[in-house]
Design a protein around this motif. Sequence first.
Motif, PDB file in Angstrom:
ATOM      1  N   UNK A   2       7.135   1.444  -7.235  1.00 16.38           N
ATOM      2  CA  UNK A   2       6.644   1.935  -5.951  1.00 16.38           C
ATOM      3  C   UNK A   2       6.158   3.364  -6.120  1.00 16.38           C
ATOM      4  N   UNK A   3       4.990   3.642  -5.548  1.00 11.94           N
ATOM      5  CA  UNK A   3       4.327   4.935  -5.727  1.00 11.94           C
ATOM      6  C   UNK A   3       4.000   5.561  -4.372  1.00 11.94           C
ATOM      7  N   UNK A  59      -0.191  -5.686  -6.061  1.00 16.57           N
ATOM      8  CA  UNK A  59       0.652  -4.777  -5.307  1.00 16.57           C
ATOM      9  C   UNK A  59       0.555  -5.019  -3.819  1.00 16.57           C
ATOM     10  N   UNK A  60       1.391  -4.275  -3.108  1.00 19.05           N
ATOM     11  CA  UNK A  60       1.427  -4.336  -1.648  1.00 19.05           C
ATOM     12  C   UNK A  60       1.274  -2.917  -1.128  1.00 19.05           C
ATOM     13  N   UNK A  61       0.284  -2.722  -0.263  1.00 15.24           N
ATOM     14  CA  UNK A  61       0.069  -1.429   0.378  1.00 15.24           C
ATOM     15  C   UNK A  61       0.860  -1.403   1.677  1.00 15.24           C
ATOM     16  N   UNK A  62       1.569  -0.310   1.902  1.00 19.06           N
ATOM     17  CA  UNK A  62       2.386  -0.145   3.105  1.00 19.06           C
ATOM     18  C   UNK A  62       1.704   0.890   4.007  1.00 19.06           C
ATOM     19  N   UNK A  63       0.929   0.440   5.021  1.00 17.54           N
ATOM     20  CA  UNK A  63       0.149   1.374   5.838  1.00 17.54           C
ATOM     21  C   UNK A  63       0.972   2.456   6.526  1.00 17.54           C
ATOM     22  N   UNK A  64       2.168   2.130   6.974  1.00 15.48           N
ATOM     23  CA  UNK A  64       2.971   3.109   7.712  1.00 15.48           C
ATOM     24  C   UNK A  64       3.328   4.316   6.856  1.00 15.48           C
ATOM     25  N   UNK A  67       2.258   2.424  -2.161  1.00 17.12           N
ATOM     26  CA  UNK A  67       1.823   1.170  -2.752  1.00 17.12           C
ATOM     27  C   UNK A  67       2.860   0.743  -3.775  1.00 17.12           C
ATOM     28  N   UNK A  68       3.309  -0.492  -3.643  1.00 17.50           N
ATOM     29  CA  UNK A  68       4.258  -1.071  -4.588  1.00 17.50           C
ATOM     30  C   UNK A  68       3.507  -2.025  -5.496  1.00 17.50           C
ATOM     31  N   UNK A  69       3.519  -1.736  -6.797  1.00 18.92           N
ATOM     32  CA  UNK A  69       2.947  -2.651  -7.779  1.00 18.92           C
ATOM     33  C   UNK A  69       4.042  -3.676  -8.056  1.00 18.92           C
ATOM     34  N   UNK A 112      -1.624   7.227  -7.091  1.00 15.75           N
ATOM     35  CA  UNK A 112      -0.524   7.334  -8.052  1.00 15.75           C
ATOM     36  C   UNK A 112      -0.258   5.983  -8.711  1.00 15.75           C
ATOM     37  N   UNK A 113      -0.353   4.906  -7.934  1.00 15.74           N
ATOM     38  CA  UNK A 113      -0.151   3.568  -8.489  1.00 15.74           C
ATOM     39  C   UNK A 113      -1.261   3.221  -9.476  1.00 15.74           C
ATOM     40  N   UNK A 114      -2.494   3.551  -9.120  1.00 15.43           N
ATOM     41  CA  UNK A 114      -3.624   3.288 -10.020  1.00 15.43           C
ATOM     42  C   UNK A 114      -3.461   4.055 -11.325  1.00 15.43           C
TER      43      UNK A 114
END
Length: 76
Positions: free
Chosen positions: A28-29, A9-14, A18-20, A34-36
Amino acid sequence: MYRGQRAEGVFHPATRTLTVSSGPGAGTYPSPSAAAMAVIQELNPDRSPNANGWSFWRVTSSGEELKAVRRAPGAH
């Protein structure tokens, strides 16, 4: 890795979302947790999916838990 399956996934800090992007639970969560929980639910539906996403996810480049890159909302 969870139960022998890799989810990336990619974590979006802003937005702290988190998109798996591949593997179980793709989507996207609103949070790493929520993603986990989505990954756990898909691979182990008999288990309670409660999880701390900041500890569940690992940073690919360092192997550290995601919490190592967490920053407070609004921090620069």
